[in-house]
Design a protein around this motif. Structure first.
Motif: not given
Length: 227
Positions: A69-75, A181-191
């Protein structure tokens, strides 16, 4: 008798093939200059370039059934500053620096394929339901090639000479990997994962209430799913 004098200056006409050759050169030169300056329409410009797509057919490599279930996405957007220096040479002689703007998306999902029967509990009156689900997870970052671009590239003298004789696609690939890599790290720190769990909870509560359940509890645990 006095001999007739010839004119002091007698000009010879050039041969006809010389005149024709010069005329053709002038015509070709005029067409070339007109095409470069955009004065001639493309249909009448013999030097206009034509782009053709000669790509081969798309091959279907695999098909996978999705149970997420794709529940959220971030740009996300990041500016990658990749600087490669030589130890004993100045940057003007040997060195590379690339500024790259990377834009990409990261999706957050809940894996419903691992939810077993033990994860759903219903009371005898079928008015209350409890659902245990695994924690939301992040997809791999997807770099948006259309909106990602290099802002500036600086090359030392030796690197510029090397670029003349070789084409190294690893330069672009390296900044792409860094951007991902930087985008993935930022996504992990996001909500993103918290937002995905909240949206999944709301979806299931609305669905189960429409089926007649008055109280619905949705819990996310590391052990959620099949026991």
């Amino acid at each position: 008798m006095t001999a007739t004098k010839r004119p002091a200056e007698v000009r010879k006409r050039p041969p006809w093939w010389v005149v024709v050759s010069m005329a053709m050169v002038l015509v070709l030169l005029a067409l070339l200059l007109g095409g470069m300056s955009g004065l001639l329409p493309k249909a009448a410009n013999p030097f206009a370039t034509e782009t053709k797509d000669r790509s081969g057919p798309v091959l279907l490599k695999s098909i996978q059934d999705m149970s997420r279930y794709e529940a959220a996405s971030g740009t996300f957007q990041v500016v990658v500053d990749l600087d490669e220096d030589a130890r004993f040479l100045p940057d003007e002689v040997r060195g590379k620096r690339t500024l790259f703007v990377g834009k990409g998306e990261v999706g957050a999902y809940v894996d419903l394929g691992n939810v077993g029967e033990d994860a759903v509990r219903v009371n005898a009156d079928r008015t209350e339901a409890t659902v245990r689900l695994p924690r939301a997870r992040l997809e791999k970052p997807a770099l948006d090639a259309e909106h990602s671009y290099a802002v500036a590239k600086q090359r030392g003298l030796l690197d510029r000479l090397g670029d003349v004789f070789s084409d190294n696609p690893n330069d672009e690939r390296q900044v792409h990997k860094l951007a991902v890599r930087h985008i993935g790290s930022a996504a992990k720190k996001s909500d993103l994962t918290a937002r995905a769990e909240k949206n999944t909870r709301s979806m299931l509560e609305e669905l189960l209430r429409s089926l007649g359940y008055e109280k619905v509890t949705v819990a996310f645990t590391n052990g959620g799913g099949k026991s």
